[in-house]
Design an enzyme around this catalytic site. Structure first.
Site, PDB file in Angstrom:
ATOM      1  N   HIS A 197      32.829 -32.808 103.489  1.00 18.64           N
ATOM      2  CA  HIS A 197      33.395 -31.453 103.353  1.00 18.64           C
ATOM      3  C   HIS A 197      32.388 -30.554 102.638  1.00 18.64           C
ATOM      4  CE1 HIS A 197      37.962 -32.462 103.790  1.00 18.64           C
ATOM      5  NE2 HIS A 197      37.223 -32.939 104.799  1.00 18.64           N
TER       6      HIS A 197
ATOM      7  N   TYR B 147      43.796 -26.366  97.604  1.00 19.37           N
ATOM      8  CA  TYR B 147      44.449 -26.378  96.292  1.00 19.37           C
ATOM      9  C   TYR B 147      45.290 -25.104  96.193  1.00 19.37           C
ATOM     10  CZ  TYR B 147      41.356 -30.128  94.657  1.00 19.37           C
ATOM     11  OH  TYR B 147      40.711 -31.330  94.491  1.00 19.37           O
TER      12      TYR B 147
ATOM     13  N   PRO C 203      44.116 -35.734  87.916  1.00 20.22           N
ATOM     14  CA  PRO C 203      43.422 -35.865  89.202  1.00 20.22           C
ATOM     15  C   PRO C 203      43.035 -34.528  89.858  1.00 20.22           C
ATOM     16  CG  PRO C 203      45.730 -36.469  89.404  1.00 20.22           C
ATOM     17  CD  PRO C 203      45.466 -36.279  87.962  1.00 20.22           C
TER      18      PRO C 203
ATOM     19  N   LYS D  34      38.036 -36.461  89.659  1.00 24.67           N
ATOM     20  CA  LYS D  34      36.924 -37.009  88.866  1.00 24.67           C
ATOM     21  C   LYS D  34      37.092 -38.475  88.469  1.00 24.67           C
ATOM     22  CE  LYS D  34      34.565 -33.493  89.195  1.00 24.67           C
ATOM     23  NZ  LYS D  34      33.632 -33.682  90.288  1.00 24.67           N
TER      24      LYS D  34
ATOM     25  N   TYR E 197      32.843 -29.518  90.948  1.00 23.54           N
ATOM     26  CA  TYR E 197      33.655 -30.283  91.894  1.00 23.54           C
ATOM     27  C   TYR E 197      32.796 -31.256  92.708  1.00 23.54           C
ATOM     28  CZ  TYR E 197      37.476 -31.140  95.209  1.00 23.54           C
ATOM     29  OH  TYR E 197      38.460 -31.736  95.973  1.00 23.54           O
TER      30      TYR E 197
HETATM   31  P1  FAS Z   1      41.448 -49.275  87.909  1.00 21.57           P
HETATM   32  O1  FAS Z   1      42.712 -49.046  87.144  1.00 21.57           O
HETATM   33  O2  FAS Z   1      41.319 -48.752  89.285  1.00 21.57           O
HETATM   34  O3  FAS Z   1      41.179 -50.849  88.028  1.00 21.57           O
HETATM   35  C1  FAS Z   1      41.451 -51.695  86.939  1.00 21.57           C
HETATM   36  C2  FAS Z   1      41.633 -53.100  87.495  1.00 21.57           C
HETATM   37  O4  FAS Z   1      41.805 -53.988  86.382  1.00 21.57           O
HETATM   38  C3  FAS Z   1      42.881 -53.220  88.353  1.00 21.57           C
HETATM   39  O5  FAS Z   1      42.579 -53.909  89.535  1.00 21.57           O
HETATM   40  C4  FAS Z   1      43.846 -54.019  87.472  1.00 21.57           C
HETATM   41  O6  FAS Z   1      44.709 -54.860  88.227  1.00 21.57           O
HETATM   42  C5  FAS Z   1      42.901 -54.833  86.634  1.00 21.57           C
HETATM   43  N1  FAS Z   1      43.472 -55.224  85.341  1.00 21.57           N
HETATM   44  C6  FAS Z   1      44.223 -54.468  84.515  1.00 21.57           C
HETATM   45  N2  FAS Z   1      44.547 -55.180  83.419  1.00 21.57           N
HETATM   46  C7  FAS Z   1      43.978 -56.410  83.554  1.00 21.57           C
HETATM   47  C8  FAS Z   1      43.952 -57.588  82.758  1.00 21.57           C
HETATM   48  N3  FAS Z   1      44.581 -57.610  81.584  1.00 21.57           N
HETATM   49  N4  FAS Z   1      43.290 -58.665  83.216  1.00 21.57           N
HETATM   50  C9  FAS Z   1      42.617 -58.601  84.417  1.00 21.57           C
HETATM   51  N5  FAS Z   1      42.613 -57.523  85.222  1.00 21.57           N
HETATM   52  C10 FAS Z   1      43.290 -56.447  84.788  1.00 21.57           C
HETATM   53  N6  FAS Z   1      41.182 -40.474  90.714  1.00 21.57           N
HETATM   54  C11 FAS Z   1      40.630 -39.546  91.528  1.00 21.57           C
HETATM   55  O7  FAS Z   1      39.419 -39.301  91.446  1.00 21.57           O
HETATM   56  N7  FAS Z   1      41.423 -38.873  92.454  1.00 21.57           N
HETATM   57  C12 FAS Z   1      42.768 -39.167  92.581  1.00 21.57           C
HETATM   58  O8  FAS Z   1      43.436 -38.579  93.405  1.00 21.57           O
HETATM   59  C13 FAS Z   1      43.366 -40.140  91.770  1.00 21.57           C
HETATM   60  N8  FAS Z   1      44.692 -40.467  91.912  1.00 21.57           N
HETATM   61  C14 FAS Z   1      45.233 -41.438  91.088  1.00 21.57           C
HETATM   62  C15 FAS Z   1      46.587 -41.808  91.199  1.00 21.57           C
HETATM   63  C16 FAS Z   1      47.142 -42.788  90.358  1.00 21.57           C
HETATM   64  C17 FAS Z   1      48.597 -43.159  90.497  1.00 21.57           C
HETATM   65  C18 FAS Z   1      46.344 -43.398  89.372  1.00 21.57           C
HETATM   66  C19 FAS Z   1      46.937 -44.421  88.421  1.00 21.57           C
HETATM   67  C20 FAS Z   1      44.997 -43.053  89.263  1.00 21.57           C
HETATM   68  C21 FAS Z   1      44.445 -42.071  90.118  1.00 21.57           C
HETATM   69  N9  FAS Z   1      43.090 -41.704  90.049  1.00 21.57           N
HETATM   70  C22 FAS Z   1      42.527 -40.772  90.842  1.00 21.57           C
HETATM   71  C23 FAS Z   1      42.233 -42.311  89.114  1.00 21.57           C
HETATM   72  C24 FAS Z   1      41.772 -43.629  89.685  1.00 21.57           C
HETATM   73  O9  FAS Z   1      41.208 -43.432  90.950  1.00 21.57           O
HETATM   74  C25 FAS Z   1      40.845 -44.228  88.691  1.00 21.57           C
HETATM   75  O10 FAS Z   1      39.951 -43.269  88.152  1.00 21.57           O
HETATM   76  C26 FAS Z   1      40.058 -45.379  89.237  1.00 21.57           C
HETATM   77  O11 FAS Z   1      40.956 -46.284  89.824  1.00 21.57           O
HETATM   78  C27 FAS Z   1      39.285 -45.972  88.071  1.00 21.57           C
HETATM   79  O12 FAS Z   1      38.807 -47.200  88.443  1.00 21.57           O
HETATM   80  P2  FAS Z   1      38.741 -48.401  87.359  1.00 21.57           P
HETATM   81  O13 FAS Z   1      38.165 -47.875  86.106  1.00 21.57           O
HETATM   82  O14 FAS Z   1      38.112 -49.519  88.081  1.00 21.57           O
HETATM   83  O15 FAS Z   1      40.271 -48.740  86.989  1.00 21.57           O
HETATM   84  C1  PHB Z   2      43.310 -37.198  97.204  1.00 24.79           C
HETATM   85  O1  PHB Z   2      42.964 -36.985  98.385  1.00 24.79           O
HETATM   86  O2  PHB Z   2      43.988 -38.190  96.848  1.00 24.79           O
HETATM   87  C2  PHB Z   2      42.920 -36.197  96.145  1.00 24.79           C
HETATM   88  C3  PHB Z   2      42.021 -35.203  96.475  1.00 24.79           C
HETATM   89  C4  PHB Z   2      41.653 -34.282  95.496  1.00 24.79           C
HETATM   90  C5  PHB Z   2      42.202 -34.380  94.228  1.00 24.79           C
HETATM   91  C6  PHB Z   2      43.108 -35.392  93.906  1.00 24.79           C
HETATM   92  C7  PHB Z   2      43.477 -36.297  94.881  1.00 24.79           C
HETATM   93  O3  PHB Z   2      41.851 -33.469  93.280  1.00 24.79           O
END
Ligand code: FAS
Ligand code: PHB
Length: 395
Positions: free
Chosen positions: A75, A204, A296, A300, A388
């Site tokens: 994009h 957005y 989110p 980032k 961004y």
């Molecule tokens: P993660 O949380 O992805 O991974 C951590 C891992 O550790 C998991 O697999 C978990 O099972 C494991 N774990 C946890 N505790 C443990 C333990 N005690 N023992 C062993 N393993 C364990 N970011 C964006 O950029 N855009 C978005 O739209 C966006 N939407 C999101 C929506 C939701 C609902 C959530 C919760 C997050 C969102 N995020 C978004 C942020 C998300 O993408 C995180 O930044 C990203 O997953 C970070 O990756 P990790 O740091 O690897 O953590």
């Molecule tokens: C998504 O596609 O999940 C998404 C995109 C942009 C954002 C957050 C989530 O700022």
């Protein structure tokens, strides 16, 4: 059972943990990854969708970007809708060439798992509970239960990549950490639907009824979000109610021709800003959501996790090649410089686009004026575009 011995013990097989494992493998450094869930669970979490240019380049250079290059949607711009009018921000022109790529986190997880298992990586799934030991010594270890048997992993270092609710940050004595947090008075209700996105790029939307985001996973799958209250009851939100609200927030003209359809996933994500400093305790290094959370809005979270493990992998590489611990000692400060800039941008864009229930009428007018300024000003648009698409890794 005799303990395993490795150089870096990694807790968590999310994007941070698996990418770190891949980067270390590419540098000839051994690691063991302990993940509490199974592969299907980790791959199945519907989370991030937008990748910065630097993230795409790093995943590609690390050898896990082939499908991303084929299937990712590049994009060059992003749209902001205000009062039913959509304004396109030409990010590529404003940043001298930077774009973002739409490619779901679930796909990144699949690519990482496939590559890591293809390289016979030592990844222990369903390892729970995991505990950390002797972190402040030069012989830290991890212990975990699997099938009722306790195992030990002796390592030089531990990487805490276990997310916001993980065990690693929780293992650090409270008096060794400074925590910074802001919890927002709203959440995001998100759905996936097999419908054609309302636009070729993300939209957005700021409206008196609240924020909405029109994103996607492909040209046939929409990813949509609505600002809602933090304690929203998902059962109160039928698909029809969601689509109607999305159209009301975007406005009749801007949402003309919007394809609707049944949701295939529906969830509510809380909104917070959070940072734990420092991102290190002894020989434990925190990376990704284990150390910081962003709302989110700025897309980032995943990108910051990638940036952290890039710095950490380089620091481990320097240590094992030269014996110098300088980069390891600088890890936390190096990461936090960029983390706080991403925190600021995520907070700013969240504050700009969402409706704050307790905001005064004056503050509401100032918020609207700031958004209008950004949309009317090349300088305003440039600051949004360069944040961004991603600040330089060194920044
Ligand atoms: P993660 O949380 O992805 O991974 C951590 C891992 O550790 C998991 O697999 C978990 O099972 C494991 N774990 C946890 N505790 C443990 C333990 N005690 N023992 C062993 N393993 C364990 N970011 C964006 O950029 N855009 C978005 O739209 C966006 N939407 C999101 C929506 C939701 C609902 C959530 C919760 C997050 C969102 N995020 C978004 C942020 C998300 O993408 C995180 O930044 C990203 O997953 C970070 O990756 P990790 O740091 O690897 O953590
Ligand atoms: C998504 O596609 O999940 C998404 C995109 C942009 C954002 C957050 C989530 O700022």
């Amino acid at each position: 059972m005799s303990p395993l011995r490795t150089q870096v013990g990694i807790v968590g097989a999310g994007p941070a943990g698996l990418l770190l494992s891949q980067l270390l493998h590419n540098a000839g450094i051994e690691s063991v990854v302990l993940e509490r869930h199974d592969r299907a669970y980790v791959e199945g979490r519907i989370r991030a969708g937008v990748l910065e240019q630097g993230t795409v380049d790093l995943l590609t250079a690390a050898g896990v970007g082939a499908r991303l290059q084929r299937e990712g949607l590049v994009h060059e711009g992003v749209e902001v809708a205000l009062d039913g009018r959509r304004h396109r921000i030409d990010m590529k022109a404003l940043t001298g060439g930077s774009c973002v790529t739409v490619y779901g986190q679930t796909q990144i997880q699949k690519d990482l798992f496939e590559r890591r298992f293809g390289d016979n990586a030592n990844i222990v799934l369903e390892a729970a509970p995991v505990s950390l030991h002797d972190v402040e010594t030069d012989r830290p270890s991890l212990r975990y239960l699997r099938d009722g048997v306790e195992h030990r992993v002796d390592c030089d270092f531990i990487a805490g990549c276990d997310g916001f609710h993980g065990i690693c940050r929780a293992s650090i004595p409270a008096d060794r950490l400074d925590l910074f947090e802001r919890v927002y008075p709203f959440a995001w209700l998100g759905i996936l639907a097999n419908t054609r996105p309302v636009s070729d790029e993300l939209v957005y939307t700021s409206s008196p009824r609240g924020f909405a985001l029109f994103s996607m996973r492909s040209t046939r799958v929409s990813r949509l979000y609505l600002q809602c209250t933090p304690d929203e009851d998902l059962n109160e939100w039928s698909d029809d109610r969601i689509w109607t609200e999305l159209q009301r927030r975007l406005g009749p003209e801007a949402s003309a021709g919007m394809e609707t359809g049944p949701s295939t996933e529906k969830s509510i994500a809380p909104m917070r800003s959070f940072v734990a400093e420092p991102m290190r305790w002894g020989n434990l290094f925190l990376a990704g959501d284990a150390a910081h959370i962003v709302p989110p809005t700025g897309a980032k979270g995943l990108n910051l996790a990638v940036a952290d493990v890039r710095v950490l992998a380089q620091a481990f590489d320097t240590y094992y090649r030269t014996g110098s611990a300088d980069r390891l000692d600088a890890y936390s400060d190096t990461c936090l410089k960029r983390v706080w800039k991403a925190q600021r941008f995520s907070w700013w864009l969240t504050s700009l686009l969402h409706r704050f229930p307790d905001r005064s009428a004056f503050d509401g007018r100032v918020q609207r004026a700031e958004l209008q300024y950004v949309l009317d000003s090349a300088a305003g648009q440039q600051t949004l575009a360069e944040n961004y698409t991603g600040l330089p890794f060194g920044g």
